[in-house]
Every structure is written in structure tokens, then in C-alpha cells.
Design a protein around this motif. Structure first.
Motif, mmCIF file in Angstrom:
data_model
loop_
_atom_site.group_PDB
_atom_site.id
_atom_site.type_symbol
_atom_site.label_atom_id
_atom_site.label_comp_id
_atom_site.label_asym_id
_atom_site.label_seq_id
_atom_site.Cartn_x
_atom_site.Cartn_y
_atom_site.Cartn_z
ATOM 1 N N VAL A 89 0.839 -1.203 0.000
ATOM 2 C CA VAL A 89 0.000 0.000 0.000
ATOM 3 C C VAL A 89 0.871 1.247 0.000
ATOM 4 O O VAL A 89 0.672 2.161 -0.808
ATOM 5 N N ARG A 90 1.851 1.293 0.901
ATOM 6 C CA ARG A 90 2.746 2.465 0.993
ATOM 7 C C ARG A 90 3.436 2.735 -0.330
ATOM 8 O O ARG A 90 3.414 3.855 -0.846
ATOM 9 N N ASP A 91 4.051 1.699 -0.894
ATOM 10 C CA ASP A 91 4.839 1.895 -2.112
ATOM 11 C C ASP A 91 3.963 2.329 -3.292
ATOM 12 O O ASP A 91 4.336 3.239 -4.038
ATOM 13 N N LYS A 142 1.489 9.106 -6.259
ATOM 14 C CA LYS A 142 1.636 10.558 -6.068
ATOM 15 C C LYS A 142 2.591 11.154 -7.097
ATOM 16 O O LYS A 142 2.456 12.314 -7.469
ATOM 17 N N LYS A 143 3.575 10.347 -7.543
ATOM 18 C CA LYS A 143 4.558 10.829 -8.502
ATOM 19 C C LYS A 143 4.059 10.744 -9.937
ATOM 20 O O LYS A 143 4.326 11.620 -10.747
ATOM 21 N N LYS A 144 3.381 9.646 -10.245
ATOM 22 C CA LYS A 144 2.826 9.455 -11.589
ATOM 23 C C LYS A 144 1.666 8.474 -11.487
ATOM 24 O O LYS A 144 1.612 7.648 -10.587
ATOM 25 N N ALA A 145 0.765 8.576 -12.424
ATOM 26 C CA ALA A 145 -0.414 7.709 -12.407
ATOM 27 C C ALA A 145 0.002 6.248 -12.580
ATOM 28 O O ALA A 145 0.845 5.924 -13.419
ATOM 29 N N LEU A 146 -0.589 5.390 -11.768
ATOM 30 C CA LEU A 146 -0.340 3.957 -11.881
ATOM 31 C C LEU A 146 -1.081 3.406 -13.097
ATOM 32 O O LEU A 146 -2.108 3.938 -13.496
ATOM 33 N N ASN A 147 -0.543 2.304 -13.652
ATOM 34 C CA ASN A 147 -1.275 1.653 -14.737
ATOM 35 C C ASN A 147 -2.498 0.952 -14.137
ATOM 36 O O ASN A 147 -2.643 0.860 -12.923
ATOM 37 N N ALA A 148 -3.360 0.440 -14.983
ATOM 38 C CA ALA A 148 -4.635 -0.119 -14.526
ATOM 39 C C ALA A 148 -4.459 -1.283 -13.544
ATOM 40 O O ALA A 148 -5.172 -1.367 -12.540
ATOM 41 N N SER A 149 -3.507 -2.180 -13.806
ATOM 42 C CA SER A 149 -3.339 -3.341 -12.928
ATOM 43 C C SER A 149 -2.795 -2.925 -11.560
ATOM 44 O O SER A 149 -3.224 -3.463 -10.531
ATOM 45 N N GLU A 150 -1.872 -1.974 -11.523
ATOM 46 C CA GLU A 150 -1.355 -1.518 -10.231
ATOM 47 C C GLU A 150 -2.392 -0.673 -9.491
ATOM 48 O O GLU A 150 -2.461 -0.715 -8.266
ATOM 49 N N ALA A 177 -9.746 5.355 9.163
ATOM 50 C CA ALA A 177 -8.534 4.586 8.877
ATOM 51 C C ALA A 177 -7.850 5.108 7.617
ATOM 52 O O ALA A 177 -6.620 5.244 7.572
ATOM 53 N N ASN A 178 -8.635 5.432 6.605
ATOM 54 C CA ASN A 178 -8.083 5.973 5.365
ATOM 55 C C ASN A 178 -7.399 7.318 5.618
ATOM 56 O O ASN A 178 -6.307 7.579 5.112
ATOM 57 N N ASP A 179 -8.016 8.180 6.420
ATOM 58 C CA ASP A 179 -7.422 9.475 6.769
ATOM 59 C C ASP A 179 -6.089 9.279 7.496
ATOM 60 O O ASP A 179 -5.127 9.991 7.233
ATOM 61 N N LEU A 180 -6.059 8.321 8.411
ATOM 62 C CA LEU A 180 -4.841 8.032 9.168
ATOM 63 C C LEU A 180 -3.706 7.637 8.224
ATOM 64 O O LEU A 180 -2.578 8.121 8.354
ATOM 65 N N LEU A 181 -3.995 6.787 7.257
ATOM 66 C CA LEU A 181 -2.950 6.350 6.311
ATOM 67 C C LEU A 181 -2.488 7.490 5.407
ATOM 68 O O LEU A 181 -1.304 7.616 5.144
ATOM 69 N N ASN A 182 -3.420 8.290 4.941
ATOM 70 C CA ASN A 182 -3.043 9.406 4.054
ATOM 71 C C ASN A 182 -2.134 10.398 4.742
ATOM 72 O O ASN A 182 -1.281 11.004 4.113
ATOM 73 N N LYS A 183 -2.264 10.553 6.060
ATOM 74 C CA LYS A 183 -1.384 11.450 6.813
ATOM 75 C C LYS A 183 0.009 10.870 6.945
ATOM 76 O O LYS A 183 0.976 11.604 7.119
ATOM 77 N N ARG A 184 0.111 9.543 6.880
ATOM 78 C CA ARG A 184 1.396 8.892 7.120
ATOM 79 C C ARG A 184 2.190 8.559 5.882
ATOM 80 O O ARG A 184 3.376 8.264 5.968
ATOM 81 N N VAL A 185 1.573 8.549 4.721
ATOM 82 C CA VAL A 185 2.320 8.198 3.515
ATOM 83 C C VAL A 185 3.226 9.365 3.166
ATOM 84 O O VAL A 185 2.817 10.510 3.156
ATOM 85 N N GLY A 186 4.506 9.027 2.936
ATOM 86 C CA GLY A 186 5.495 10.079 2.693
ATOM 87 C C GLY A 186 5.907 10.192 1.259
ATOM 88 O O GLY A 186 5.614 9.429 0.413
#
Length: 158
Positions: A107-109, A115-123, A149-158
Motif C-alpha cells: 500500500v505504501r509503495d 503521487k509521482k505518476k499515475a499507476l497503470n490499470a493493474s497496479e 482509517a483511510n485518513d490516518l494512512l493518508n497522513k502517514r504516507v510520505g
């Protein structure tokens, strides 16, 4: 191994609750089954008790494990040198294990890459699925809603 009322995680499905243990006859054979409600997917799953180890079902993680995993989620390194094909293979294997920490790493990765570039459909589909599973367990551990829970994760992803 498990009891009615146990909160469990069914890999690739999410966190749920064992609501009953029932004996069912299927194709002329009687077996005992765990009846599991998986709210995030709105389904009830029957797992034969004699095949539970193969299914990799496990108890929901505890709070100390969650704290450790959230630290890794926030501060762990993401390997950006992998090709999409390599990354997809590694992430698929991590998700299949049902391991809480490995699921969090996926999930993190993928959130960081997205955030850097759009993921392809499978990812993108993998991220959506892995995120739901992770959030379902996080919500049970902390006693919070999916949204919290979603809000908590969004605050932690770097």
C-alpha cells in the motif's frame, strides 16, 4: 484454532469476524466450517476447518504490531528502481502471504508511486484492493471507521 467472535484476516479478502462454526454436507461429505463475515467486501465466507492453514487465515494484528507497521508505513523506504513488471510480481507475492507488514508495504509503495505518476490499470486495481484489506484490519484494531482509517494512512504516507 479459531473461535466464534475472533477477528481474523483472510488474505486477499480482508478482515472479518468468525460468526459461527457449522457442520455442512457438501457433495455428500460432512465438514466443519468457519463462517466468516467480511464487511469490507460485504460477503460471508465458509472456510473448511481442516483447510484453514492452507488458506493463511490469521488473527487480526495487535496494537504493538500496528504501531510497528505504521512506523514502517511512514518511514520505510520505497524501491523506485524496479520495473513495473518486477514490482507487480513482488507485490502480488507480498499480498498472497497475508502478512500485515508486507501488505502495508505494498500500500505504501503504490501510494507513493501514485503521487509521482499515475499507476497503470493493474497496479491501480492492486492498490485499491490492498488498501481496502489494510484499512479493514486497521479499523478493527483501532475501533475506527474505514474513513477514519483511510485518513490516518493518508497522513502517514510520505
Amino acid at each position: 484454532m479459531f473461535h466464534v467472535g475472533d477477528s481474523i484476516v483472510y488474505p486477499m479478502q480482508g478482515a472479518g469476524l468468525i460468526v459461527a462454526i457449522e457442520e455442512k454436507e457438501i457433495l455428500g461429505e460432512k465438514h466443519r466450517y468457519y463462517m466468516i463475515n467480511v464487511p469490507i467486501k460485504r460477503l460471508q465466507v465458509m472456510i473448511p476447518i481442516d483447510k484453514v492453514q492452507k488458506s493463511r487465515i490469521r488473527l487480526v494484528a495487535d496494537e504493538p504490531t500496528l504501531k510497528h507497521v505504521l512506523d514502517i508505513f511512514q518511514y520505510g523506504q520505497t524501491d523506485t528502481n524496479l520495473s513495473m513488471k518486477e514490482r507487480f510480481k513482488i507485490n502480488t507475492e507480498k499480498l498472497r502471504t497475508g502478512n500485515f507488514q508486507e501488505g502495508a508495504e505494498v500500500v505504501r509503495d503504490l501510494m507513493r508511486l501514485n503521487k509521482k505518476k499515475a499507476l497503470n490499470a493493474s497496479e491501480k486495481q492492486m492498490l485499491d484492493s490492498a488498501l481496502k484489506i489494510f484499512i479493514s484490519e486497521l479499523g478493527i484494531i483501532r475501533g475506527i471507521t474505514e474513513s477514519q482509517a483511510n485518513d490516518l494512512l493518508n497522513k502517514r504516507v510520505g
